[in-house]
Design an enzyme around this catalytic site. Structure first.
Site, mmCIF file in Angstrom:
data_model
loop_
_atom_site.group_PDB
_atom_site.id
_atom_site.type_symbol
_atom_site.label_atom_id
_atom_site.label_comp_id
_atom_site.label_asym_id
_atom_site.label_seq_id
_atom_site.Cartn_x
_atom_site.Cartn_y
_atom_site.Cartn_z
ATOM 1 N N THR A 46 -3.697 -8.286 -1.464
ATOM 2 C CA THR A 46 -2.429 -7.400 -1.852
ATOM 3 C C THR A 46 -2.908 -5.817 -2.047
ATOM 4 O O THR A 46 -4.153 -5.626 -2.150
ATOM 5 C CB THR A 46 -1.829 -7.772 -3.137
ATOM 6 O OG1 THR A 46 -2.590 -7.627 -4.248
ATOM 7 C CG2 THR A 46 -1.569 -9.415 -2.954
ATOM 8 N N ASP A 47 -2.067 -4.964 -2.474
ATOM 9 C CA ASP A 47 -2.309 -3.567 -2.705
ATOM 10 C C ASP A 47 -3.073 -3.386 -3.878
ATOM 11 O O ASP A 47 -3.887 -2.697 -4.212
ATOM 12 C CB ASP A 47 -0.725 -2.839 -2.748
ATOM 13 C CG ASP A 47 -0.100 -2.531 -1.407
ATOM 14 O OD1 ASP A 47 -1.022 -2.745 -0.438
ATOM 15 O OD2 ASP A 47 1.113 -2.403 -1.232
ATOM 16 N N CYS A 48 -2.690 -4.363 -4.871
ATOM 17 C CA CYS A 48 -3.448 -4.488 -5.999
ATOM 18 C C CYS A 48 -4.720 -5.333 -6.148
ATOM 19 O O CYS A 48 -5.754 -4.888 -6.796
ATOM 20 C CB CYS A 48 -2.602 -4.697 -7.420
ATOM 21 S SG CYS A 48 -1.783 -6.113 -7.049
ATOM 22 N N TYR A 49 -4.710 -6.170 -5.171
ATOM 23 C CA TYR A 49 -5.786 -7.213 -5.100
ATOM 24 C C TYR A 49 -6.200 -7.065 -3.618
ATOM 25 O O TYR A 49 -5.926 -8.323 -2.986
ATOM 26 C CB TYR A 49 -5.738 -8.582 -5.791
ATOM 27 C CG TYR A 49 -5.505 -8.528 -6.995
ATOM 28 C CD1 TYR A 49 -6.366 -8.409 -7.876
ATOM 29 C CD2 TYR A 49 -4.148 -8.858 -7.467
ATOM 30 C CE1 TYR A 49 -6.345 -8.729 -9.501
ATOM 31 C CE2 TYR A 49 -4.108 -8.928 -8.993
ATOM 32 C CZ TYR A 49 -5.013 -8.870 -9.761
ATOM 33 O OH TYR A 49 -4.760 -9.041 -11.171
#
Lengths: 134, 388
Positions: free
Chosen positions: B128-131
């Site tokens: 994901t964008d954060c992970y």
């Protein structure tokens, strides 16, 4: 009289030999068949033989002379003391009464001399402390 | 005679507390009577070591660089549940490694961690964008992870049914191998040493109770799953499985002596855990139950050839009979086997006693009592309306 447990290995062409008959007739040995398997690779017979020490060694020499593999056994099952929890699951499974619960210490006692190498304790041991050496 | 938790803890601090294992207290009560025994003894310690399938551990692995939100997690090849936050997972004791020659499961992973071994971690993710990270392949140990604690939804059952088998063939069960034609009987309780049989209505055991857990310290977290208070009682003790506890405890501090993977042929993996609970002797009533003996505690015998939740007991036997090695059933002498280790139960009760004597362990009053009445529900196949 003495007793010995021996494991015999046969090649496929040897499985029709009447070796137990010869052991009784020629060497006057009493025996108890503890385990017998016949597979594509040949056969295996686990015998407990009883007789005079000289007769037993002559009997074994006869078996070797006709090409049967002979391995004498003292211990079939090995107990890993670091894994045994002394629960006692194996006690009621052992058909030879070789495993007993010591009701003072609640430790499981294993008597190798009574063991018939069936392996039932090995597959029934929850912490996998028993190993078949045969 | 009355005693408070505060008085008992003060005596522990002064080194004056009188602590006895349940076996020792039984002998004392036999020679001096319950009244005198209650006056003399402050704490009775209990212990049990058995297969407890409903067990597992939460682990927080720490964040990788770049970070990953783990979706699938394997520890030494055993799947762990990762449907929680990014690097949290729960490894269940009975989860099994697939495509492996020998039995290896979640319980083995937990045992390996407790033994200080390195454990292989593999995880995959969508990214994901954060992970952003999509996979990781590394090793962990108790030294490297942030938290690693057992949370066991159901442990130390109060009593348990004895298993036997009337059928023609051997049965492979979580109660071990059951030989045909009532060839053997297996049981799983430490009887007179078992924690919940010594305070059968849980007067002193509740949420927050500090316990000996796997060689370290743990706590009672909640009522155990399938907790029930309905079984008939004999001598004030339920005949058959009744109450159970949900337990929590740090893997750090535990020992492989009391945390051991177990494998049942034809059934699967379970975790053997050693648990000890101290019983504060607040009055004579609690002493009366703390010194109940094996011949006063009974369990139902169940025929596992009947594959139904509604199987009715075919006999009732005492733990003294079970522990004698043979029990007569339908005129036949049947050999017994225990699945729980009385040998280890003794060691645990004794270890806990010494921890208290050495002031390493004080007693706790429950933060909340556990339910006084609870029925166990069944699962039926029904319609959406039926369940409302």
């Amino acid at each position: 009289m003495s007793k010995k447990k021996i494991n015999l290995y046969f090649r496929p062409e040897q499985v029709n030999e009447a070796i137990t008959y010869v052991l009784v007739k020629e060497y006057d040995l009493k025996f108890n068949i503890l385990r017998a398997d016949v597979e594509e690779k040949g056969g295996r017979l686990l015998l407990e033989v009883e007789g005079r020490p000289s007769q037993i060694s002559n009997g074994i020499a006869y078996l070797q002379s006709i090409g049967v593999g002979v391995k004498e056994l003292n211990e079939y099952v090995e107990k890993d003391l670091s894994r045994c929890t002394n629960c006692g699951m194996c006690v009621s499974i052992c058909p030879a009464d070789a495993i007993e619960m010591d009701r003072q210490t609640w430790e499981v006692r294993f008597d190798q001399s009574k063991c018939i190498a069936c392996g039932l304790c090995v597959s029934s041991c929850p912490p996998q402390a028993m190993r078949l050496k045969v | 005679m009355k005693r408070t938790y505060e008085e008992i803890n003060a005596k522990i601090q002064q080194g004056d507390a009188v602590v006895m294992t349940a076996e020792e207290a039984i002998k004392l009560a036999e020679s001096k009577g319950i009244e005198k025994a209650a006056k003399e003894v402050d704490i009775v310690t209990t212990g049990t070591f058995g297969a407890m399938c409903s067990s597992g551990a939460f682990i927080n692995f720490g964040h990788s660089e770049p970070p990953i939100r783990m979706k699938r997690v394997w520890l030494n090849g055993v799947p762990a549940y990762a449907g929680i936050a990014a690097v949290d997972a729960y490894i269940g004791a009975t989860e099994e490694r697939e495509d492996y020659g020998q039995p290896y499961g979640g319980a083995h992973v937990i045992e390996d961690l407790v033994a200080g071994k390195a454990v292989h971690l593999r995880a995959t993710a969508a990214g994901t964008d954060c992970y952003p990270r999509k996979d990781i392949d590394t090793y962990i140990s108790l030294r490297t992870v942030n938290q690693a604690y057992m949370y066991n939804p159901r442990n130390i059952y109060q009593n348990y049914g004895v298993a036997t088998n009337s059928s023609e063939r051997a049965l492979f069960t979580y109660m071990g191998k059951l030989l045909p034609h009532y060839g053997n009987m297996t049981y799983s309780s430490a009887g007179q040493l078992s924690p919940l049989l010594k305070d059968p209505h849980l007067r002193t055991i509740g949420i927050g109770t500090r316990i000996f857990m796997g060689g370290g310290i743990g706590y009672v977290a909640w009522e155990g799953t399938q907790y029930k208070t309905t079984p008939r009682e004999l001598n004030g003790v339920p005949v058959g499985s009744a109450r159970s506890l949900a337990l929590i405890g740090d893997l750090r501090g535990m020992s492989p002596e009391f945390v051991q993977a177990l494998s049942f042929t034809g059934y699967g993996i379970s975790l053997g855990i050693g648990i000890g609970v101290p019983i504060p002797i607040l009055d004579e009533d609690i002493m009366r139950t703390a010194v109940l003996r094996d011949d006063q505690i009974f369990a139902p015998v169940l025929d596992y050839a009947i594959q139904s939740r509604g199987r009715k007991p075919i006999a009732e036997v005492s733990y003294a009979q079970l522990r004698s090695g043979t029990v007569e059933l339908f005129g036949k002498k049947v050999q017994t086997s225990s699945l729980s280790s009385y040998y280890k139960a003794r060691i645990i009760a004794d270890r806990l006693k010494r921890m208290i004597e050495e002031k390493e362990f004080t007693l706790t009053r429950p933060v909340e009592q556990l339910p006084r009445e609870r029925m166990q529900r069944a699962l039926d196949v029904c319609s959406e309306e039926d369940v409302l």
